[in-house]
Design a protein around this motif. Structure first.
Motif, PDB file in Angstrom:
ATOM      1  N   TYR A  29       0.849  -1.196   0.000  1.00 21.81           N
ATOM      2  CA  TYR A  29       0.000   0.000   0.000  1.00 21.81           C
ATOM      3  C   TYR A  29       0.884   1.245   0.000  1.00 21.81           C
ATOM      4  CZ  TYR A  29      -4.047  -2.887   0.987  1.00 21.81           C
ATOM      5  OH  TYR A  29      -5.040  -3.810   0.901  1.00 21.81           O
ATOM      6  N   THR A  30       0.573   2.158  -0.931  1.00 17.44           N
ATOM      7  CA  THR A  30       1.406   3.344  -1.034  1.00 17.44           C
ATOM      8  C   THR A  30       0.550   4.571  -1.325  1.00 17.44           C
ATOM      9  OG1 THR A  30       3.376   4.240  -2.135  1.00 17.44           O
ATOM     10  CG2 THR A  30       1.991   2.798  -3.466  1.00 17.44           C
ATOM     11  N   ASP A  31       1.192   5.652  -1.799  1.00 17.32           N
ATOM     12  CA  ASP A  31       0.441   6.897  -2.004  1.00 17.32           C
ATOM     13  C   ASP A  31      -0.021   7.086  -3.445  1.00 17.32           C
ATOM     14  OD1 ASP A  31       2.935   7.328  -3.064  1.00 17.32           O
ATOM     15  OD2 ASP A  31       3.483   8.957  -1.715  1.00 17.32           O
ATOM     16  N   VAL A  32       0.165   6.079  -4.297  1.00 17.14           N
ATOM     17  CA  VAL A  32      -0.436   6.079  -5.635  1.00 17.14           C
ATOM     18  C   VAL A  32      -1.215   4.759  -5.751  1.00 17.14           C
ATOM     19  CG1 VAL A  32       1.172   7.584  -6.878  1.00 17.14           C
ATOM     20  CG2 VAL A  32       1.759   5.188  -6.541  1.00 17.14           C
ATOM     21  N   THR A  79       4.462   5.573 -16.133  1.00 17.80           N
ATOM     22  CA  THR A  79       5.646   6.280 -15.655  1.00 17.80           C
ATOM     23  C   THR A  79       5.236   6.999 -14.378  1.00 17.80           C
ATOM     24  OG1 THR A  79       7.523   7.671 -16.285  1.00 17.80           O
ATOM     25  CG2 THR A  79       5.329   8.467 -16.916  1.00 17.80           C
ATOM     26  N   ASP A  80       6.166   7.658 -13.703  1.00 20.44           N
ATOM     27  CA  ASP A  80       5.824   8.287 -12.429  1.00 20.44           C
ATOM     28  C   ASP A  80       4.680   9.293 -12.632  1.00 20.44           C
ATOM     29  OD1 ASP A  80       5.677   9.657 -10.047  1.00 20.44           O
ATOM     30  OD2 ASP A  80       7.851   9.696  -9.736  1.00 20.44           O
ATOM     31  N   PRO A  81       3.514   9.040 -12.030  1.00 17.22           N
ATOM     32  CA  PRO A  81       2.375   9.938 -12.244  1.00 17.22           C
ATOM     33  C   PRO A  81       2.602  11.340 -11.676  1.00 17.22           C
ATOM     34  CG  PRO A  81       1.867   8.280 -10.569  1.00 17.22           C
ATOM     35  CD  PRO A  81       3.196   7.907 -11.149  1.00 17.22           C
ATOM     36  N   ARG A  82       3.633  11.492 -10.855  1.00 16.39           N
ATOM     37  CA  ARG A  82       3.928  12.836 -10.340  1.00 16.39           C
ATOM     38  C   ARG A  82       4.707  13.664 -11.364  1.00 16.39           C
ATOM     39  NH1 ARG A  82       2.008  12.215  -5.496  1.00 16.39           N
ATOM     40  NH2 ARG A  82       2.327  10.208  -4.507  1.00 16.39           N
ATOM     41  N   VAL A  83       5.232  12.996 -12.375  1.00 17.75           N
ATOM     42  CA  VAL A  83       5.981  13.712 -13.413  1.00 17.75           C
ATOM     43  C   VAL A  83       5.129  13.867 -14.678  1.00 17.75           C
ATOM     44  CG1 VAL A  83       8.000  13.537 -14.932  1.00 17.75           C
ATOM     45  CG2 VAL A  83       8.217  13.037 -12.491  1.00 17.75           C
TER      46      VAL A  83
HETATM   47  P1  ADP Z   1       6.216   4.446  -0.013  1.00 18.07           P
HETATM   48  O1  ADP Z   1       6.621   5.486   0.967  1.00 18.07           O
HETATM   49  O2  ADP Z   1       4.784   4.051   0.107  1.00 18.07           O
HETATM   50  O3  ADP Z   1       7.145   3.285  -0.054  1.00 18.07           O
HETATM   51  P2  ADP Z   1       7.483   5.523  -2.386  1.00 18.07           P
HETATM   52  O4  ADP Z   1       7.628   7.005  -2.379  1.00 18.07           O
HETATM   53  O5  ADP Z   1       8.671   4.707  -2.073  1.00 18.07           O
HETATM   54  O6  ADP Z   1       6.255   5.169  -1.435  1.00 18.07           O
HETATM   55  O7  ADP Z   1       6.908   5.008  -3.801  1.00 18.07           O
HETATM   56  C1  ADP Z   1       5.738   5.578  -4.331  1.00 18.07           C
HETATM   57  C2  ADP Z   1       6.108   6.668  -5.325  1.00 18.07           C
HETATM   58  O8  ADP Z   1       6.746   6.072  -6.444  1.00 18.07           O
HETATM   59  C3  ADP Z   1       4.932   7.393  -5.927  1.00 18.07           C
HETATM   60  O9  ADP Z   1       4.522   8.458  -5.105  1.00 18.07           O
HETATM   61  C4  ADP Z   1       5.468   7.850  -7.275  1.00 18.07           C
HETATM   62  O10 ADP Z   1       5.853   9.206  -7.274  1.00 18.07           O
HETATM   63  C5  ADP Z   1       6.736   7.024  -7.487  1.00 18.07           C
HETATM   64  N1  ADP Z   1       6.777   6.322  -8.773  1.00 18.07           N
HETATM   65  C6  ADP Z   1       7.851   6.305  -9.607  1.00 18.07           C
HETATM   66  N2  ADP Z   1       7.585   5.615 -10.707  1.00 18.07           N
HETATM   67  C7  ADP Z   1       6.313   5.159 -10.589  1.00 18.07           C
HETATM   68  C8  ADP Z   1       5.479   4.354 -11.426  1.00 18.07           C
HETATM   69  N3  ADP Z   1       5.885   3.884 -12.603  1.00 18.07           N
HETATM   70  N4  ADP Z   1       4.229   4.066 -10.977  1.00 18.07           N
HETATM   71  C9  ADP Z   1       3.794   4.533  -9.781  1.00 18.07           C
HETATM   72  N5  ADP Z   1       4.555   5.281  -8.958  1.00 18.07           N
HETATM   73  C10 ADP Z   1       5.806   5.612  -9.344  1.00 18.07           C
END
Ligand code: ADP
Ligand code: ASP
Ligand code: MG
Length: 411
Positions: free
Chosen positions: A172-175, A181-185
């Protein structure tokens, strides 16, 4: 009834309110009759805060003490989550890595898990308890606390799932899943229903930090069903699928990974004689510096250039070593660049399709981006470019390879 390992990352346990939401979710699983083992990270920002404290007191900190320090972050969250669960009348008990015990090697800061004793947890589960385990940490054979490297709680969760033969490991995470690709970018990145282990492994190793690479390796090796989900909302998330995707209809490119931690070292005018690559790169690897891309040019006039990339944190050391070797070899010069990045296309579909590389280079040329280095393997193509063009490159490739989310898909 299923045995489920759930891992909650830093943002998901970042405040008391968030911890409460996590506890409520765990209770829903327990009420269904599932056995739940929970792995938690430190509260968001905590590991960095601890690192900054250490930097204020020591310029060359002892890795053993850094591990003692950093492991405290997760000690806080296991206790808080166990308390929150107990408040909801869910019987819960917290465990440090050393209490489980999670035995690792003694490589402080990047320890590898060697064995997990699941007995105490299994007897908790059989007694109707939830076990809450500190992520990211273990203990070596001599009893020293170790940590598994940044993002290591993912690995703790998958390793526990393997050791306990869990039915599923849920990250479980914040996406709400793994995206193209990274949805924050990239705003129009698209959530993937599933991604193969092979692809996830490449994505993680090429810079997508959504899962720690060792967690993916573990899951592949022990065939742990792995899913990435949001702790903020309900949804199916992304399944990391064990079956290799042999589907001929598979998209050519599953995703785009990028990494801004790269730096480049070039040694120019080294004699073109046998053993030169070894003479240059041997001392770098002896110094435990991981080298990523390596390119040697075709020789002209009996001399050649050799280029390699390393993590930006290691640039200074790599430069020092290479300058020393350059003198010994009578090379012309050493030049370094600390502001490069690597952008990679990943997809098992690439195996059976030619022409992806040229399509990639055209897409980058169309937006005026110069490619510095290129490397390829069966299921990925990476280019090294100037860091300032990274986001532009990722967006251009995302569109060029048809990965953009359409409004229709979003609704
Ligand atoms: P956690 O603290 O839950 O371990 P992380 O920050 O380590 O979370 O990982 C989640 C983050 O990974 C997301 O917020 C997102 O910005 C980044 N991310 C990078 N690439 C991807 C991707 N392909 N799909 C989803 N998230 C990604
Ligand atoms: N707390 C550790 C980190 O920030 C481990 C983790 O979150 O997975 O890297
Ligand atoms: Mg993480």
């Amino acid at each position: 009834m299923a045995l489920i390992v759930q891992k909650y990352g830093g943002t998901s346990v970042g405040t008391p309110e968030r911890i409460k939401v996590v506890a409520e979710r765990i209770k829903r699983y327990v009420d269904k009759g599932d056995q739940v083992v929970v792995v938690v990270s430190a509260m968001s920002g905590e590991t960095n805060r601890l690192l900054t404290l250490s930097q204020a007191l020591s310029s060359q900190p002892d890795p053993r003490e850094i591990d003692v320090l950093l492991s405290t972050g997760e000690q806080v969250t296991i206790a808080l989550l166990a308390l929150a669960l107990q408040d909801l009348k869910v019987d819960a008990r917290s465990y440090l890595g050393s209490q489980v015990k999670i035995l690792t090697d003694d490589a402080h800061g990047k320890a590898r898990i060697k064995a997990i004793d699941g007995q105490a947890i299994l007897s908790d589960l059989n007694g109707g308890k939830v076990a809450v385990v500190a992520g990211f940490q273990g203990v070596d054979h001599a009893g020293n606390i170790t940590t598994l490297g940044r993002g290591g709680s993912d690995t703790t969760a998958v390793a526990l799932a393997a050791a306990l033969s869990a039915d599923e490991c849920q990250i479980y995470t914040d996406v709400d899943g793994v995206y193209t690709t990274d949805p924050r970018v990239v705003d129009c990145a698209r959530r993937l229903e599933r991604i193969t282990f092979e692809e996830m492994l490449e994505m993680a190793s090429l810079g997508s930090k959504v899962l720690q690479i060792r967690a993916v390796e573990f899951a592949g090796k022990y065939q742990v069903p792995l899913r990435v989900l949001s702790s903020f909302e309900e949804g199916p998330g992304t399944l990391i699928s064990i079956d290799d995707d042999t589907d001929m209809e598979a998209p050519l490119v599953a995703g785009i990974a990028f990494n801004r931690d790269e730096a480049r070292v070039v040694i120019r005018g080294v004699p073109d004689t046998p053993g030169v690559a070894y003479k240059v790169l041997g001392p770098v690897s002896e110094a435990n510096i991981e080298v990523d891309v390596i390119v040697q040019n075709v020789a002209a006039d009996g001399s050649t250039d050799l280029t390699y990339t390393v993590h930006r944190n290691e640039l200074e050391r790599a430069q020092e070593i290479t300058e020393r070797i350059a003198q010994e070899l009578g090379a012309r010069e050493v030049a370094v660049d600390g502001s490069i990045c690597k952008v990679s296309l990943v997809g098992v579909g690439m195996r059976s399709h030619a022409g992806i590389a040229s399509q990639m280079f055209k897409a980058l040329a169309d937006v005026g981006i110069n490619i510095d280095l290129i490397t390829t393997s069966e299921i990925k193509i990476s280019v090294v470019i100037e860091e300032k063009y990274m986001e532009l490159a990722v967006r251009a490739l995302h569109t060029a390879f048809g990965l953009d989310q359409t409004d229709q898909q979003a609704s």
